[in-house]
Design a protein around this motif. Sequence first.
Motif, short mmCIF file in Angstrom:
data_model
loop_
_atom_site.label_atom_id
_atom_site.label_comp_id
_atom_site.label_asym_id
_atom_site.label_seq_id
_atom_site.Cartn_x
_atom_site.Cartn_y
_atom_site.Cartn_z
N MET A 94 0.83 -1.20 0.00
CA MET A 94 0.00 0.00 0.00
C MET A 94 0.87 1.25 0.00
O MET A 94 1.90 1.31 0.67
N PHE A 96 0.46 5.31 0.81
CA PHE A 96 -0.53 6.14 1.50
C PHE A 96 -0.56 7.55 0.94
O PHE A 96 0.29 7.97 0.16
N ASP A 98 -0.27 10.63 2.49
CA ASP A 98 0.60 11.72 2.88
C ASP A 98 2.04 11.23 3.12
O ASP A 98 2.33 10.65 4.16
N THR A 101 4.06 12.13 6.44
CA THR A 101 3.88 11.51 7.75
C THR A 101 3.95 9.98 7.70
O THR A 101 3.91 9.34 8.73
N SER A 102 4.05 9.42 6.50
CA SER A 102 3.96 7.97 6.40
C SER A 102 5.29 7.26 6.59
O SER A 102 5.34 6.04 6.64
N LEU A 103 6.37 8.04 6.70
CA LEU A 103 7.67 7.42 6.94
C LEU A 103 8.10 7.74 8.37
O LEU A 103 7.86 8.84 8.88
N ASN A 104 8.75 6.78 9.00
CA ASN A 104 9.18 6.97 10.38
C ASN A 104 10.34 7.96 10.43
O ASN A 104 11.39 7.72 9.83
N PRO A 105 10.18 9.07 11.15
CA PRO A 105 11.17 10.14 11.11
C PRO A 105 12.53 9.78 11.72
O PRO A 105 13.52 10.45 11.43
N VAL A 106 12.60 8.75 12.55
CA VAL A 106 13.87 8.49 13.23
C VAL A 106 14.73 7.42 12.54
O VAL A 106 15.81 7.12 13.02
N TYR A 107 14.24 6.85 11.46
CA TYR A 107 15.06 5.87 10.75
C TYR A 107 15.43 6.38 9.36
O TYR A 107 14.66 7.10 8.73
N GLN A 112 14.39 1.68 6.56
CA GLN A 112 12.97 1.36 6.41
C GLN A 112 12.74 0.46 5.20
O GLN A 112 11.86 -0.41 5.21
N TYR A 151 17.65 10.75 6.15
CA TYR A 151 16.40 10.60 6.89
C TYR A 151 15.25 11.23 6.11
O TYR A 151 15.47 12.09 5.26
N HIS A 153 13.19 13.55 6.70
CA HIS A 153 13.04 15.01 6.67
C HIS A 153 14.01 15.66 5.69
O HIS A 153 13.89 16.84 5.40
N MET A 164 8.19 5.83 -0.78
CA MET A 164 7.05 5.01 -0.34
C MET A 164 6.69 3.99 -1.43
O MET A 164 6.37 2.84 -1.13
N ASP B 207 0.82 8.06 11.03
CA ASP B 207 0.72 7.32 9.77
C ASP B 207 1.83 6.29 9.61
O ASP B 207 1.61 5.23 9.05
N TYR B 208 3.03 6.61 10.13
CA TYR B 208 4.12 5.67 9.89
C TYR B 208 3.94 4.36 10.65
O TYR B 208 4.53 3.35 10.30
N ARG B 210 0.98 2.90 10.81
CA ARG B 210 0.15 2.15 9.85
C ARG B 210 1.03 1.61 8.72
O ARG B 210 0.86 0.48 8.28
N THR B 211 1.99 2.45 8.27
CA THR B 211 2.91 1.98 7.24
C THR B 211 3.64 0.72 7.70
O THR B 211 3.77 -0.24 6.95
N LYS B 215 3.55 -2.96 5.97
CA LYS B 215 4.72 -3.67 5.46
C LYS B 215 4.72 -5.12 5.91
O LYS B 215 5.52 -5.92 5.42
N PRO B 305 17.30 12.22 14.79
CA PRO B 305 18.04 12.63 13.59
C PRO B 305 17.58 13.98 13.04
O PRO B 305 18.30 14.59 12.26
N ARG B 306 16.38 14.43 13.45
CA ARG B 306 15.92 15.71 12.93
C ARG B 306 16.67 16.88 13.54
O ARG B 306 16.64 17.99 13.05
#
Lengths: 342, 310
Positions: A94, A96, A98, A101-107, A112, A151, A153, A164, B207-208, B210-211, B215, B305-306
């Motif tokens: 799938m 998504f 947006d 927001t659909s990716l994990n910001p810390v990895y 991923q 990352y 961001h 994605m 959302d992540y 749900r991602t 997966k 990391p941000r």
Amino acid sequence: MAPLLEVRDLRTEFATDDGIVRAVEGVSFTVNSGQVLGIVGESGCGKSVTCLTVMRLNDPKFATSTGEVLFRGENLLTASGSRLREIRGNEIAMVFQDPMTSLNPVYTMGKQLIEAVQLHSDASKKQARRRALEMLKAVGIPRPERRIDDYPHQFSGGMRQRVMIAMALINSPDLLIADEPTTALDVTTQAQILRLLKDLQREFGSAVIMITHDLGVVAETADDVMVMYAAKVVEQGPVESIFNQPRHPYTWGLMGSLPRLDAIVERLDQIPGQPPSLLRPPSGCRFHPRCSYVMAQCIDREPALLQLAEDETHRQACHLDEDTKSREAAALLSKIAAGAAS
Amino acid sequence: MLFLAVTFVTYVIFFLVPANPARLAAGQSATPEKVHEVEQFLGLDQPFYVQYYRFLKRLVLEGSLGQSFLNRRPVNQEIYQAAPVTASLVFGAMLLVLCISLPIGILSALRPRSLLDRAAMVYVLIGISLPSFWIGLMLSYAIGYRLGLTPVAGYCEVFSVPEASPCGGVFDWGYHMLLPWFTLAIVIAGTYVRFIRSEVLETMTHDYVRTARAKGGSEKRVMTAHVMRNALLPLVTLIGLDIGLLLGGAIFIEAVFGLPGLGTTAVNSIFQYDLPVLQGVVIFGAIAIIIFTLIVDLLYAWIDPRIRLT
């Protein structure tokens, strides 16, 4: 040949504090291997919930679903959790709405993508990374060797959506569900992402369910179309049939409100009002409060989804008589054609 | 800047108090001449801004916080003795806080409105509402006095045990710290349970997450790798700030359990108008807050990391 995905009489409802919301009511459709189904409708009409239900991604605490979701004949609604995890991300993937927001910001992106590979195979980290690089190249990320350790961001919205898509296709799924993949992107990026999806679909041979509220996208990409309104299907059929002889006033509204670059208009046509609340949907035909062709029976009696006499693959749910529908559809099409000509 | 503001305010407040430290230091039977002599000796006859200037000069040039008005002991030494007591209390309690609040917070987020969640809520209300000294006194009475399982109060040194001390060493130290740790932990953990619960609940809606499910990740993997990793980031801030704050002295708990920490030192110095000692504790507290805020900021650059140091 049996269809890849066959959904029969799908119903999903959510328990909320205000009452039960029936987000999907009696939706049936099929998707064949390598085919593209477009699901169209305004926000809140049940498109996304339909697809989340196919993957059983609704929160089980609030959502209950009935009906059948047959993926290669196997009912996913009754499949075990572990079987479901085997399918998710591997056979059905799938993308998504947006990408922000659909990716994990810390990895990192690489991490991923590698996770997606390793969840479904015994590939070593090195192999998975190589696969991730291939995919990043395939979705058009420039200099993937350098970007893979960045990352989320550090990527733009369009680039994130590419990642994605790479993540969704990394295990070569048979079915890709794209939930308004371009809504959050700007117009030029939208076109690029759509082209990319189309190219990759051809390359990978995946079937696609494309959720959108943009009929233009459907016209370009889909083989079949399903128009949804207030949790129900109002019209469905092959894309040529829907565009050449639309039979439902809601479809007309959607077609009439398409913006065109080649015609100058003061205001875009619009469908008056807003989609109803699914807590208390209107009686009879759910579109009747906004329909300019409303008749007495529309308020009392719900129209059934019926096949057209001349095309059995094309079905629609409207009380209007056939002659009026043909006439109105022809008028609308000539108006659109005239707009294009002027 | 913060440092100057903190010390200056302490000075001003101290001089607003209508009492003469010299009279106290000189003793009850001292003559007015004697008191005046003491005033001169301590520098109290000067206007307060002169005293403040002298204090800053001494601090900057000699790194000295001055001497106690009362017993002429260097303030540095007073703090050096009291700080480890407070530090043992704070770090031990913080460890307990995490042991209590992490599992409870996470479990009640996973099952909102469950029995466990409601029980946790009751505990949180108790922890937030009840004063720490009351909890301390009750624990001391019930567990220390009635059941006799722990000492009622008191402190034991780990290292450099004084000759006269009846106890000493790691075991005695831990044994005496048990109740203070639990008391402080019970009070703080309430807020933490609430905080962790809401962070985890909030993160689960992202959302992540749900991602990650889409997966094909297992529930366990989704929770640990995707939810917890993000939900617990803000916890670092909370822990850092609380440690900095508490190192300035956990006054009530030290008082209840008779721990000779910074809180006790501060309270005594207030009662005895011993400005240099009080000022020392305040400065130590301010420095602790500054240092731990800095540590939090540096940690963030590493775990999030941000945020990157440029």
